[in-house]
Design a protein around this motif. Structure first.
Motif, PDB file in Angstrom:
ATOM      1  N   MET A   1      24.138  43.234  34.386  1.00  0.00           N
ATOM      2  CA  MET A   1      24.631  44.593  34.265  1.00  0.00           C
ATOM      3  C   MET A   1      25.767  44.656  33.245  1.00  0.00           C
ATOM      4  O   MET A   1      25.826  45.564  32.450  1.00  0.00           O
ATOM      5  CB  MET A   1      25.109  45.092  35.627  1.00  0.00           C
ATOM      6  N   ILE A   2      26.646  43.678  33.261  1.00  0.00           N
ATOM      7  CA  ILE A   2      27.828  43.710  32.405  1.00  0.00           C
ATOM      8  C   ILE A   2      27.464  43.493  30.938  1.00  0.00           C
ATOM      9  O   ILE A   2      27.812  44.305  30.084  1.00  0.00           O
ATOM     10  CB  ILE A   2      28.860  42.670  32.868  1.00  0.00           C
ATOM     11  N   SER A   3      26.754  42.402  30.649  1.00  0.00           N
ATOM     12  CA  SER A   3      26.436  42.114  29.251  1.00  0.00           C
ATOM     13  C   SER A   3      25.448  43.132  28.690  1.00  0.00           C
ATOM     14  O   SER A   3      25.549  43.514  27.535  1.00  0.00           O
ATOM     15  CB  SER A   3      25.902  40.689  29.096  1.00  0.00           C
ATOM     16  N   ARG A   4      24.509  43.584  29.496  1.00  0.00           N
ATOM     17  CA  ARG A   4      23.522  44.560  29.042  1.00  0.00           C
ATOM     18  C   ARG A   4      24.200  45.871  28.626  1.00  0.00           C
ATOM     19  O   ARG A   4      23.768  46.534  27.701  1.00  0.00           O
ATOM     20  CB  ARG A   4      22.514  44.811  30.162  1.00  0.00           C
ATOM     21  N   ARG A   5      25.288  46.226  29.294  1.00  0.00           N
ATOM     22  CA  ARG A   5      25.985  47.478  28.995  1.00  0.00           C
ATOM     23  C   ARG A   5      27.156  47.279  28.042  1.00  0.00           C
ATOM     24  O   ARG A   5      27.871  48.225  27.740  1.00  0.00           O
ATOM     25  CB  ARG A   5      26.455  48.110  30.305  1.00  0.00           C
ATOM     26  N   GLY A   6      27.383  46.051  27.594  1.00  0.00           N
ATOM     27  CA  GLY A   6      28.440  45.800  26.628  1.00  0.00           C
ATOM     28  C   GLY A   6      29.843  45.937  27.198  1.00  0.00           C
ATOM     29  O   GLY A   6      30.788  46.236  26.465  1.00  0.00           O
ATOM     30  N   ILE A   7      29.999  45.701  28.495  1.00  0.00           N
ATOM     31  CA  ILE A   7      31.320  45.788  29.136  1.00  0.00           C
ATOM     32  C   ILE A   7      32.040  44.460  28.943  1.00  0.00           C
ATOM     33  O   ILE A   7      31.479  43.397  29.188  1.00  0.00           O
ATOM     34  CB  ILE A   7      31.180  46.120  30.637  1.00  0.00           C
ATOM     35  N   SER A   8      33.277  44.528  28.495  1.00  0.00           N
ATOM     36  CA  SER A   8      34.050  43.302  28.321  1.00  0.00           C
ATOM     37  C   SER A   8      34.883  43.051  29.576  1.00  0.00           C
ATOM     38  O   SER A   8      35.368  43.983  30.222  1.00  0.00           O
ATOM     39  CB  SER A   8      34.958  43.398  27.094  1.00  0.00           C
ATOM     40  N   ILE A   9      35.032  41.763  29.914  1.00  0.00           N
ATOM     41  CA  ILE A   9      35.855  41.372  31.066  1.00  0.00           C
ATOM     42  C   ILE A   9      36.943  40.448  30.560  1.00  0.00           C
ATOM     43  O   ILE A   9      36.673  39.479  29.849  1.00  0.00           O
ATOM     44  CB  ILE A   9      35.028  40.667  32.144  1.00  0.00           C
ATOM     45  N   SER A  10      38.185  40.774  30.934  1.00  0.00           N
ATOM     46  CA  SER A  10      39.335  39.980  30.519  1.00  0.00           C
ATOM     47  C   SER A  10      40.062  39.452  31.746  1.00  0.00           C
ATOM     48  O   SER A  10      40.626  40.234  32.511  1.00  0.00           O
ATOM     49  CB  SER A  10      40.313  40.836  29.717  1.00  0.00           C
ATOM     50  N   PRO A  11      40.064  38.129  31.942  1.00  0.00           N
ATOM     51  CA  PRO A  11      40.843  37.566  33.048  1.00  0.00           C
ATOM     52  C   PRO A  11      42.261  37.221  32.598  1.00  0.00           C
ATOM     53  O   PRO A  11      42.491  36.853  31.447  1.00  0.00           O
ATOM     54  CB  PRO A  11      40.070  36.299  33.408  1.00  0.00           C
ATOM     55  N   SER A  12      43.196  37.377  33.518  1.00  0.00           N
ATOM     56  CA  SER A  12      44.584  36.978  33.286  1.00  0.00           C
ATOM     57  C   SER A  12      45.096  36.423  34.611  1.00  0.00           C
ATOM     58  O   SER A  12      45.595  37.165  35.456  1.00  0.00           O
ATOM     59  CB  SER A  12      45.421  38.177  32.835  1.00  0.00           C
ATOM     60  N   LEU A  13      44.931  35.127  34.790  1.00  0.00           N
ATOM     61  CA  LEU A  13      45.252  34.487  36.061  1.00  0.00           C
ATOM     62  C   LEU A  13      46.654  33.882  35.983  1.00  0.00           C
ATOM     63  O   LEU A  13      46.834  32.759  35.559  1.00  0.00           O
ATOM     64  CB  LEU A  13      44.184  33.448  36.396  1.00  0.00           C
ATOM     65  N   GLU A  14      47.633  34.668  36.391  1.00  0.00           N
ATOM     66  CA  GLU A  14      49.038  34.302  36.265  1.00  0.00           C
ATOM     67  C   GLU A  14      49.661  33.789  37.561  1.00  0.00           C
ATOM     68  O   GLU A  14      50.776  33.299  37.548  1.00  0.00           O
ATOM     69  CB  GLU A  14      49.835  35.527  35.791  1.00  0.00           C
ATOM     70  N   ALA A  15      48.971  33.942  38.681  1.00  0.00           N
ATOM     71  CA  ALA A  15      49.552  33.573  39.978  1.00  0.00           C
ATOM     72  C   ALA A  15      49.830  32.074  40.033  1.00  0.00           C
ATOM     73  O   ALA A  15      48.987  31.263  39.674  1.00  0.00           O
ATOM     74  CB  ALA A  15      48.628  33.971  41.114  1.00  0.00           C
ATOM     75  N   GLN A  16      51.019  31.739  40.479  1.00  0.00           N
ATOM     76  CA  GLN A  16      51.372  30.338  40.685  1.00  0.00           C
ATOM     77  C   GLN A  16      50.967  29.895  42.081  1.00  0.00           C
ATOM     78  O   GLN A  16      50.412  28.827  42.260  1.00  0.00           O
ATOM     79  CB  GLN A  16      52.879  30.143  40.472  1.00  0.00           C
ATOM     80  N   GLY A  17      51.296  30.730  43.081  1.00  0.00           N
ATOM     81  CA  GLY A  17      50.921  30.435  44.459  1.00  0.00           C
ATOM     82  C   GLY A  17      49.597  31.090  44.761  1.00  0.00           C
ATOM     83  O   GLY A  17      49.455  32.299  44.632  1.00  0.00           O
ATOM     84  N   HIS A  18      48.595  30.288  45.114  1.00  0.00           N
ATOM     85  CA  HIS A  18      47.295  30.870  45.365  1.00  0.00           C
ATOM     86  C   HIS A  18      46.513  30.162  46.468  1.00  0.00           C
ATOM     87  O   HIS A  18      45.316  30.353  46.601  1.00  0.00           O
ATOM     88  CB  HIS A  18      46.478  30.916  44.070  1.00  0.00           C
ATOM     89  N   ALA A  19      47.173  29.374  47.283  1.00  0.00           N
ATOM     90  CA  ALA A  19      46.506  28.733  48.418  1.00  0.00           C
ATOM     91  C   ALA A  19      46.461  29.728  49.578  1.00  0.00           C
ATOM     92  O   ALA A  19      47.490  30.257  49.998  1.00  0.00           O
ATOM     93  CB  ALA A  19      47.255  27.468  48.828  1.00  0.00           C
ATOM     94  N   LEU A  20      45.254  29.996  50.052  1.00  0.00           N
ATOM     95  CA  LEU A  20      45.060  31.005  51.091  1.00  0.00           C
ATOM     96  C   LEU A  20      44.273  30.415  52.257  1.00  0.00           C
ATOM     97  O   LEU A  20      43.493  29.489  52.075  1.00  0.00           O
ATOM     98  CB  LEU A  20      44.258  32.194  50.539  1.00  0.00           C
TER      99      LEU A  20
END
Length: 137
Positions: free
Chosen positions: A1-20
């Motif tokens: 769905m994403i590539s077919r419609r030309g939607i761009s996805i940008s991740p920005s994973l800045e969290a230091q604490g992420h153990a859940l």
């Protein structure tokens, strides 16, 4: 769905604490619902971003924002109600966000939506408690 419609996805994973401590399958369901909605309501050649950060040392927040149709202010809380569909022309039963809210709250977190209004995209913020290290001694 994403590539077919030309939607761009940008991740920005800045969290230091992420153990859940979570039920991985249920949390995957939450992110699937939020990302699917972002894709569904973002027009062709639009953009979606995923950002993680720690607003406080014991909290992780994951924000999914899109350049989609946006949400009218009076609907920001309604979208988390079961069977609520702001746009009845879309497929689905209106349960995804209601279920997501219950799952996130069962994990001690919160899910909120923000939008500057129709035509201005939306941001969904999921906040969850981070496991902290036990004090030594």
């Amino acid at each position: 769905m994403i590539s077919r419609r030309g939607i761009s996805i940008s991740p920005s994973l800045e969290a230091q604490g992420h153990a859940l401590r979570v039920d991985p399958a249920r949390l995957q369901q939450v992110f699937w619902n939020v990302l699917r909605n972002a894709c569904k309501f973002t027009p062709e050649h639009g953009a979606i971003s995923v950002r993680s950060h720690n607003p406080q040392p014991d909290i992780i927040t994951i924000e999914v924002s899109d350049s989609g149709v946006g949400i009218a202010p009076e609907n920001l809380e309604k979208i988390f109600e079961a069977f609520e569909q702001v746009d009845s022309r879309r497929e689905g039963l209106g349960l995804g966000l209601a279920i997501s809210k219950v799952i996130v709250e069962m994990h001690g977190g919160s899910i909120k939506a923000r939008s500057e209004g129709l035509g201005k995209g939306a941001i969904f913020a999921i906040s969850l408690p981070v496991l902290t290290a036990a004090p030594s001694g």
